[in-house]
Design a protein around this motif. Structure first.
Motif, short mmCIF file in Angstrom:
data_model
loop_
_atom_site.label_atom_id
_atom_site.label_comp_id
_atom_site.label_asym_id
_atom_site.label_seq_id
_atom_site.Cartn_x
_atom_site.Cartn_y
_atom_site.Cartn_z
N ASP A 177 0.88 -1.18 0.00
CA ASP A 177 0.00 0.00 0.00
C ASP A 177 0.91 1.22 0.00
N ASN A 178 1.23 1.70 -1.19
CA ASN A 178 2.30 2.68 -1.37
C ASN A 178 1.73 4.05 -1.69
N LYS A 179 1.99 4.99 -0.79
CA LYS A 179 1.55 6.38 -0.99
C LYS A 179 2.78 7.28 -1.07
N SER A 180 3.75 6.85 -1.87
CA SER A 180 4.99 7.62 -2.01
C SER A 180 5.42 7.62 -3.47
N ARG A 181 6.50 8.37 -3.76
CA ARG A 181 7.02 8.45 -5.12
C ARG A 181 7.92 7.26 -5.47
N VAL A 182 8.33 6.53 -4.45
CA VAL A 182 9.19 5.37 -4.68
C VAL A 182 8.35 4.22 -5.21
N SER A 183 8.89 3.46 -6.16
CA SER A 183 8.11 2.40 -6.80
C SER A 183 7.86 1.24 -5.85
N ASP A 184 6.76 0.50 -6.11
CA ASP A 184 6.46 -0.71 -5.34
C ASP A 184 7.60 -1.71 -5.42
N GLN A 185 8.25 -1.78 -6.57
CA GLN A 185 9.31 -2.77 -6.77
C GLN A 185 10.50 -2.52 -5.84
N VAL A 186 10.80 -1.23 -5.58
CA VAL A 186 11.90 -0.91 -4.67
C VAL A 186 11.58 -1.40 -3.27
N ILE A 187 10.32 -1.24 -2.84
CA ILE A 187 9.91 -1.70 -1.51
C ILE A 187 9.90 -3.22 -1.46
N GLU A 188 9.34 -3.86 -2.48
CA GLU A 188 9.27 -5.32 -2.52
C GLU A 188 10.66 -5.94 -2.49
N ALA A 189 11.62 -5.30 -3.14
CA ALA A 189 12.97 -5.87 -3.21
C ALA A 189 13.63 -5.95 -1.84
N ARG A 190 13.11 -5.19 -0.87
CA ARG A 190 13.70 -5.18 0.47
C ARG A 190 12.92 -6.05 1.45
N LEU A 191 11.92 -6.76 0.98
CA LEU A 191 11.12 -7.63 1.85
C LEU A 191 11.51 -9.09 1.66
N HIS A 192 11.70 -9.79 2.78
CA HIS A 192 12.01 -11.21 2.73
C HIS A 192 10.76 -12.08 2.86
N ALA A 193 9.64 -11.48 3.29
CA ALA A 193 8.41 -12.26 3.49
C ALA A 193 7.90 -12.78 2.15
N LYS A 194 7.64 -14.08 2.09
CA LYS A 194 7.15 -14.72 0.87
C LYS A 194 5.84 -15.45 1.14
N PRO A 195 4.91 -15.44 0.19
CA PRO A 195 3.66 -16.18 0.37
C PRO A 195 3.92 -17.66 0.64
N GLY A 196 3.19 -18.18 1.61
CA GLY A 196 3.32 -19.60 1.95
C GLY A 196 4.31 -19.88 3.04
N ASP A 197 5.13 -18.89 3.42
CA ASP A 197 6.12 -19.09 4.49
C ASP A 197 5.60 -18.51 5.80
N PRO A 198 5.99 -19.12 6.95
CA PRO A 198 5.66 -18.51 8.24
C PRO A 198 6.28 -17.12 8.33
N LEU A 199 5.53 -16.20 8.89
CA LEU A 199 5.98 -14.81 8.95
C LEU A 199 6.98 -14.63 10.08
N ASP A 200 8.20 -14.28 9.73
CA ASP A 200 9.26 -14.03 10.71
C ASP A 200 9.18 -12.55 11.09
N MET A 201 8.63 -12.27 12.30
CA MET A 201 8.40 -10.90 12.71
C MET A 201 9.70 -10.13 12.91
N ASN A 202 10.73 -10.80 13.41
CA ASN A 202 12.01 -10.12 13.59
C ASN A 202 12.59 -9.67 12.25
N MET A 203 12.52 -10.56 11.25
CA MET A 203 13.02 -10.21 9.93
C MET A 203 12.16 -9.12 9.30
N LEU A 204 10.84 -9.19 9.51
CA LEU A 204 9.96 -8.17 8.95
C LEU A 204 10.30 -6.80 9.52
N GLN A 205 10.55 -6.73 10.83
CA GLN A 205 10.91 -5.44 11.43
C GLN A 205 12.22 -4.91 10.85
#
Length: 766
Positions: free
Chosen positions: A378-406
């Motif tokens: 949910d991006n309300k900035s000038r930076v592209s979604d792809q730039v944000i996604e590239a920095r996320l390790h969370a993947k569909p189907g995997d248990p959510l690692d809250m420490n990594m997400l933070q």
């Protein structure tokens, strides 16, 4: 009967709350008696097992816990909770303001008093109460910003106007920390469905009215309740701007009654008024006005307490609202205050069996990590979604690692293009999703920063530099930046660079640049300047490079320019000399320091190699090599820095513009600034300091250090002169302060040969 004994017990409590019943109290007692009679009649008609299940909630009075605001003083609330837990006093409703909202919200979400105490005493509050991630977690690009001597304070420029943020802090780190502590309860959006129903109290800054928050995200409610105006930015919620609830209801007694409480346990940790002697600045007077306002609305709430209610007032003495490092002192004080009304609290105690059933409902159980089916930006900035996604390790189907997400969200925020970077979980069409929210900075995308560098050795040698930088961020969807710097003073400079990442991970970049600079080179005879030359250079270049995570960067570039040498003092043979420059440049930097002003941990290292050739337009064929290493080690309040710097050319006949200056505070202390110069320089340093003031989190507490240094090195004109027998030993003693405009030192330096100097220095020295 249990309820009658409770009424009798409370009526025999402290005189301030149990003087005599008024007419309303007698009427209430009459109706309570009818209610008890009806309950007994109903109990005779239902099975014993069912009655036992309902005993805890239907027979005993409903107890409301009211927790006041007061910053770090509110840590005393935890001691009260500990006492309630030991005495088996259940809580049916909680209403809290500011720090009371934090403690109350965590308790309502299922944490025990022991767990809350462990959290608040181990939490790095200095990290929680700042927006900028720790220096180690910033992007390397942002580290370069903080490596200069510019102030961290920013002045935004948007829509043709200068703008300031709505608060010194946006609550980024605090919000993520609260979400991690709240855990699964963050997904409960009706606060009546918590293990204990809860309300947070904030203030509508537009109307001044009390805002009772009973729905939404708990972390957002808590942040709103404690958003001190001017310190924290207001929290936007349902079209309203909310700030600290202490302004309208620091002790929300009325809120707990509205929730349905029969008896209240009210904890007022209050903030005492400052004395006349303490009112010595505009800041303290402003804070006094806020305290007066809070005390007045607190007194209004205290007047509504009845004989049945229990008031607990921990005597916290000199513990201030910013003393979060004194939790181990505040918690026992809260416990002691609760023990003082033990006889009244005992009346509310339930049986061990009943309390065990209560705890089984109140305490949070183990919850397995959520498995998300999708990730949405949910991006309300000038930076592209792809730039944000590239920095996320969370993947569909995997248990959510809250420490990594933070860590990922902290890294995204470290791009420095966002007001807030947040997340929440949602369910849609039977699937669970992770939603990452990114919002543009409200006072950006462009901003100014200012800097001042000042040095005086009290021997007639003084200089200053005043700088202004302007940065355009998020120029395009890949986060390009255009930064320009103008500087006047001893070293006039104009610099501009357009930094363009070329991939979604922001790892690779291209950076055209231009720089104009003037610098003086001094040649000394004994302790006097024998000659001084002013060197002007104009140079353009193009760099390409790669960033390695947030810890390193490699650059390779081509440079082309020209310059001139003008004599001010001494031999005029160099005056008016013009020269051309041209060559290749490469540099690798590593940076894991935690602070550039007074680092405590980490390492900063760099190595740069410049090859000047006639083929690329230079007047000389020359190699220049510069290497630097600095590491910081801290134990307790003590810090030791080790540092080695080497700068060298490969030619004894290198021109003046390729010489390296030395001298000044922590740069062979005792010598004047740039008193030494040469084509080859080396410097080793051991710097020790101890923090002696500025502990705690108050914005008024500036860290102060006392220290000493040992330095060894020299500057040589010819390579044949280099040797251990020519190394100069020097040292210093100093007092330093990490001020808002940069590190400030007052020092005495000395070196062999009778060199000594006093220094007043504003700016970084290593």
């Amino acid at each position: 009967m249990k309820f009658l004994s409770i009424i009798q017990c409370l009526s025999e409590g402290e005189p301030q709350l149990a003087n005599k019943w008024d007419k309303d109290s007698r009427i209430n007692f009459f109706f309570y008696g009818i209610a008890i009679f009806a309950a007994c009649l109903l109990a005779a008609l239902i099975p014993i097992g069912s009655y036992a299940e309902k005993m805890d909630s239907s027979v005993r009075p409903r107890i409301g816990l009211v927790l006041s605001g007061g910053g770090a003083r509110g840590l005393a609330h935890i001691g009260v909770l500990q006492m309630l837990d030991e005495m088996r006093v259940p809580v049916d409703y909680i209403a809290g303001t500011s720090m009371g909202a934090i403690v109350g919200g965590l308790y309502a979400s299922g944490l025990s008093p022991r767990e809350i105490a462990q959290i608040v005493t181990s939490l790095e509050w200095n990290v929680a109460f700042q927006d900028t991630p720790p220096l180690q977690d910033l992007s390397f690009r942002r580290k370069e910003d903080y490596a200069d001597f510019l102030s961290k304070l920013e002045l935004g420029f948007k829509d043709g106007r200068l703008k300031l943020p709505m608060g010194l802090l946006q609550g980024q780190n605090l919000g993520l920390i609260l979400k991690a502590l709240i855990g699964p309860s963050e997904n409960i959006h009706d606060f009546d469905h918590f293990n204990i129903p809860f309300r947070a109290v904030a203030t509508n800054i537009e109307t001044g009215e009390q805002e009772i928050i009973g729905s939404g995200e708990l972390s957002t409610a808590i942040r709103a309740s404690m958003s001190i105006p001017g310190i924290f930015a207001p929290v936007a919620r349902e079209g309203k701007l909310l700030v600290d609830g202490g302004i309208s209801a620091n002790l929300p007694v009325n809120v707990a009654r509205q929730m349905g409480a029969d008896i209240l346990i009210v904890v007022d940790i209050g903030t005492p008024l400052r004395t006349k002697e303490q009112l010595d600045s505009a800041m303290t007077i402003t804070l006094q006005l806020l305290t007066i306002l809070i005390q007045r609305n607190t007194q209004e709430q205290l007047k509504t307490l009845t004989a049945r209610d229990i008031l607990i007032s921990p005597q916290l003495g000199e513990i201030g609202s910013g003393d979060f490092n004194r939790g181990n002192e505040a918690i026992p004080i809260g416990r002691k205050a609760a023990e003082a009304v033990k006889s009244q609290l005992q009346c509310l105690s339930i049986t061990p069996e009943q309390y065990a059933a209560y705890i089984s409902r109140q305490r949070r159980g183990e919850v397995p990590p959520a498995v998300v089916d999708y990730v949405r930006i949910d991006n309300k900035s000038r930076v592209s979604d792809q730039v944000i996604e590239a920095r996320l390790h969370a993947k569909p189907g995997d248990p959510l690692d809250m420490n990594m997400l933070q860590k990922d969200l902290t890294g995204i925020y470290g791009i420095d293009a966002f007001d807030r970077v947040d997340y929440h979980l949602e369910e849609k069409d039977g699937k669970k999703g992770l939603v990452v929210e990114a919002t543009d900075k409200s006072w950006r995308p462009n901003y100014f920063r200012f800097g001042l560098n000042l040095e005086d050795d009290f021997k007639g040698s003084s200089n200053y530099n005043l700088a202004l930088s302007f940065t355009r961020t998020a120029v395009n969807s890949l986060g390009a930046e255009w930064r320009s710097v103008a500087q006047i003073g001893a070293t006039p400079r104009v610099f501009t660079e357009f930094y363009q990442p070329v991939d979604d991970t922001l790892s690779y970049f291209i950076a055209p640049r231009f720089e104009y600079k003037e610098q003086s080179y001094n040649l000394y005879s004994s302790t006097k300047i024998a000659a001084q030359y002013r060197v002007m250079t104009v140079e353009g270049g193009l760099d390409v490079g790669r960033q390695f995570g947030n810890w390193g960067e490699w650059r390779f570039g081509i440079r082309r320019g020209y310059g001139s040498v003008n004599e001010h003092i001494g031999d005029p043979s160099y005056s008016g000399n013009h020269f051309d420059t041209g060559g290749l440049y490469t540099q690798f930097q590593y940076n894991r320091l935690d602070n550039f002003n007074f680092p405590q941990h980490g390492t900063n290292a760099a190595i740069a190699w410049e090859v000047s050739t006639r083929e690329l337009g230079d007047d000389f064929n020359l190699n220049v090599l510069v290497g630097h290493w600095l590491s910081a080690f801290t134990w307790g309040s003590n810090t030791l820095l080790t540092s080695i710097t080497v700068r060298t050319t490969t030619d004894d006949s290198a021109p003046i513009q390729n010489m390296f200056p030395m001298g000044g505070f922590l740069n062979l202390s005792g010598y004047s600034k740039d008193e030494l110069s040469g084509r080859y320089t080396g410097l080793a340093r051991l710097i020790y300091w101890r923090k002696v003031a500025g502990h705690g989190l108050s914005a008024l507490k500036i860290p102060v250090y006392v220290g000493t240094s040992y330095e060894a090195g020299n500057a040589w004109q010819k390579s044949a002169d280099i040797g251990f027998d020519s190394i100069i030993s020097a040292g210093s003693v100093f007092i330093g302060a990490d001020t808002y405009i940069g590190p400030l030192y007052f020092a005495y330096g000395f070196a062999e040969g009778g060199h000594n100097a006093l220094y007043l220095y504003l700016g970084r020295t290593f």
